[in-house]
Each structure stands twice: as structure tokens, then as C-alpha cells.
Design a protein around this motif. Sequence first.
Motif, PDB file in Angstrom:
ATOM      1  N   VAL A 166       0.843  -1.297  -0.129  1.00 33.26           N
ATOM      2  CA  VAL A 166       0.067   0.016   0.088  1.00 33.26           C
ATOM      3  C   VAL A 166       1.064   1.231  -0.057  1.00 33.26           C
ATOM      4  O   VAL A 166       0.804   2.251  -0.804  1.00 33.26           O
ATOM      5  N   PHE A 167       1.738   1.431   0.761  1.00 31.52           N
ATOM      6  CA  PHE A 167       2.719   2.299   1.040  1.00 31.52           C
ATOM      7  C   PHE A 167       3.497   2.643  -0.075  1.00 31.52           C
ATOM      8  O   PHE A 167       3.915   3.732  -0.820  1.00 31.52           O
ATOM      9  N   ARG A 168       4.044   1.427  -1.018  1.00 22.42           N
ATOM     10  CA  ARG A 168       4.626   1.510  -2.193  1.00 22.42           C
ATOM     11  C   ARG A 168       3.954   2.171  -3.203  1.00 22.42           C
ATOM     12  O   ARG A 168       4.366   3.064  -4.180  1.00 22.42           O
ATOM     13  N   GLU A 169       2.524   1.982  -3.056  1.00 24.50           N
ATOM     14  CA  GLU A 169       1.690   2.429  -4.330  1.00 24.50           C
ATOM     15  C   GLU A 169       1.506   3.755  -4.000  1.00 24.50           C
ATOM     16  O   GLU A 169       1.495   4.652  -5.208  1.00 24.50           O
ATOM     17  N   CYS A 170       1.345   4.368  -2.669  1.00 24.34           N
ATOM     18  CA  CYS A 170       1.123   5.596  -2.456  1.00 24.34           C
ATOM     19  C   CYS A 170       2.258   6.705  -2.706  1.00 24.34           C
ATOM     20  O   CYS A 170       2.307   7.610  -3.701  1.00 24.34           O
ATOM     21  N   GLN A 171       3.602   5.921  -2.568  1.00 22.67           N
ATOM     22  CA  GLN A 171       4.667   6.551  -3.213  1.00 22.67           C
ATOM     23  C   GLN A 171       4.726   6.550  -4.683  1.00 22.67           C
ATOM     24  O   GLN A 171       5.186   7.710  -5.122  1.00 22.67           O
ATOM     25  N   ARG A 172       4.486   5.509  -5.339  1.00 23.12           N
ATOM     26  CA  ARG A 172       4.458   5.702  -6.702  1.00 23.12           C
ATOM     27  C   ARG A 172       3.502   6.658  -7.334  1.00 23.12           C
ATOM     28  O   ARG A 172       4.066   7.548  -8.310  1.00 23.12           O
TER      29      ARG A 172
ATOM     30  N   LEU B 289       6.053   3.129   7.142  1.00 23.32           N
ATOM     31  CA  LEU B 289       6.058   4.567   6.305  1.00 23.32           C
ATOM     32  C   LEU B 289       7.149   4.968   6.049  1.00 23.32           C
ATOM     33  O   LEU B 289       7.532   5.721   5.096  1.00 23.32           O
ATOM     34  N   ARG B 290       8.072   5.124   7.183  1.00 28.85           N
ATOM     35  CA  ARG B 290       9.440   5.679   7.165  1.00 28.85           C
ATOM     36  C   ARG B 290      10.165   4.907   5.832  1.00 28.85           C
ATOM     37  O   ARG B 290      11.453   5.466   5.557  1.00 28.85           O
ATOM     38  N   LYS B 291      10.073   3.739   5.489  1.00 27.22           N
ATOM     39  CA  LYS B 291      10.580   3.109   4.587  1.00 27.22           C
ATOM     40  C   LYS B 291      10.598   3.903   3.319  1.00 27.22           C
ATOM     41  O   LYS B 291      11.368   3.903   2.095  1.00 27.22           O
ATOM     42  N   LYS B 292       9.371   4.648   2.986  1.00 25.87           N
ATOM     43  CA  LYS B 292       9.147   5.439   1.720  1.00 25.87           C
ATOM     44  C   LYS B 292       8.857   6.775   1.863  1.00 25.87           C
ATOM     45  O   LYS B 292       8.907   7.453   0.944  1.00 25.87           O
TER      46      LYS B 292
END
Length: 172
Positions: A88-94, A146-149
Motif C-alpha cells: 500500500v505504501f509503495r503504491e502511495c509513493q508511486r 511509512l519511514r521506508k518510503k
Amino acid sequence: NIKGKRVVDVGCEAGYVSLRIFGKGARVISFDICEPALKAFEKKLMKKSIRDLKPFLALSQNMPLKNNSVDAVVCTEGVEHMPDLDSVFRECQRILKPGGKIVITFPNENLRKLLYPFARIAGVNTEVEKHVTLFEYSLGEIKSRLRKKFRLIKSYSIPWYFPITRVLVCRK
């Protein structure tokens, strides 16, 4: 100021947050995995004659949006129902533009459950919890993922003296 900004409401449910953001002049993209909630949202839109909002069915782990195409992502009271937060967070970052913000709220489950007896007395149907999947992520775990992205810029609870809801604001 969000006027004219493209904002994605991830897990929009029946549209309460989407409608608030739309009312402030944002261009809102709303989706959820729950079809009955989307139908309720569509009925609200028809009653209000709003044609510029078109909620759709989608997974938060695979958002049908272009890279770097939105100014902000909002996910209110939804991450606790998502099984794969890293995706989810990867998609948000994308989908977020550089410098874009993500705002996430989620309940303090331990405290919220203590309030169920009072909620039932007030007429709130707490039985709905039996029909949704609940992943009891800790505040620390969500922050860590979250901090990963993203760069965490704010973290607080509402209300501060009785932290029922957690709020995290990050920047890409």
C-alpha cells in the motif's frame, strides 16, 4: 490549501472524507474495495447532484493511477483493514508527486474496544467489526513501514488526552 490539488482518498468508504475534501475545492479520486460502501457513496453523490466525483472499486495494493500523478493521499481509518501495508505504501509513493503528502489516520484499537459498551448504550452498532478484517498494527509498526518510503513530518493523537485516533503526516 488544497484547492485545485489532486487528492486520492484510499479506502473512501461511503465518501464522508472525499466529500469534505471536494468541498474545499480539491479534485478528488476516491476508491474502496467495499462495494456496498461505494453504492452508498454513489447515492449521496446523486442526491447532491455531484457529477465530478466518481468513486470506483480498486485495491489499495494496486492503484490504477499513473506514477507521480497526485498531490496528496488520504487514508482515514483504513490501514488497520489492509493486509499488506508495504505494498500500500509503495503504491502511495508511486502515485504521489515529488513533495506530495500522505495523511493517515487509524484507531488506537485497545482504547477503542474499551469504549464499545458505552457505544452500544448510545446506539452505535459495534457488531460491524465482526464483518471486517482487522490487523492490529501498532503505532510503531506503521511509522516504521511509512519511514521506508516517506519522511514523517507529524505524528499526533486525537484527542491528545484520550488518544482514540492516531494521525501521521508524511512527505514524499
